[in-house]
Scaffold this motif. Sequence first.
Motif, PDB file in Angstrom:
ATOM      1  N   ASP A  10      20.579 -17.234 -20.104  1.00 30.04           N
ATOM      2  CA  ASP A  10      21.564 -17.390 -21.059  1.00 30.04           C
ATOM      3  C   ASP A  10      22.857 -17.904 -20.808  1.00 30.04           C
ATOM      4  OD1 ASP A  10      19.587 -16.122 -22.646  1.00 30.04           O
ATOM      5  OD2 ASP A  10      19.901 -14.067 -22.442  1.00 30.04           O
ATOM      6  N   GLY A  11      23.592 -18.568 -21.606  1.00 27.57           N
ATOM      7  CA  GLY A  11      24.612 -19.176 -21.508  1.00 27.57           C
ATOM      8  C   GLY A  11      24.733 -20.264 -20.552  1.00 27.57           C
ATOM      9  N   GLU A  12      23.547 -20.758 -19.866  1.00 30.50           N
ATOM     10  CA  GLU A  12      23.572 -21.903 -19.001  1.00 30.50           C
ATOM     11  C   GLU A  12      23.095 -23.069 -19.770  1.00 30.50           C
ATOM     12  OE1 GLU A  12      24.529 -21.965 -15.466  1.00 30.50           O
ATOM     13  OE2 GLU A  12      25.259 -20.188 -15.695  1.00 30.50           O
TER      14      GLU A  12
END
Length: 73
Positions: A10-12
Amino acid sequence: MEKLTIQIRDGEEYIKLGQALKKAGLVDSGVEAKVIVQDGLVKVNGEVDTRRGKKLYKGDTFEYNNVEVKVED
């Protein structure tokens, strides 16, 4: 050919090829990933790629040892 999927954290936005090989359980260490990638044993999106730091994005695939892995988010 066996088919697997892995997910980007997540967030990557991407995952590097060496990390993806480890996450998929195809290698035990970064050193092993480096060797097989540099030896031209890994295909990314159907073509041999010798860069362990190659960025893989959602929808990319890589193959090693008769296993195909698709990157998902």
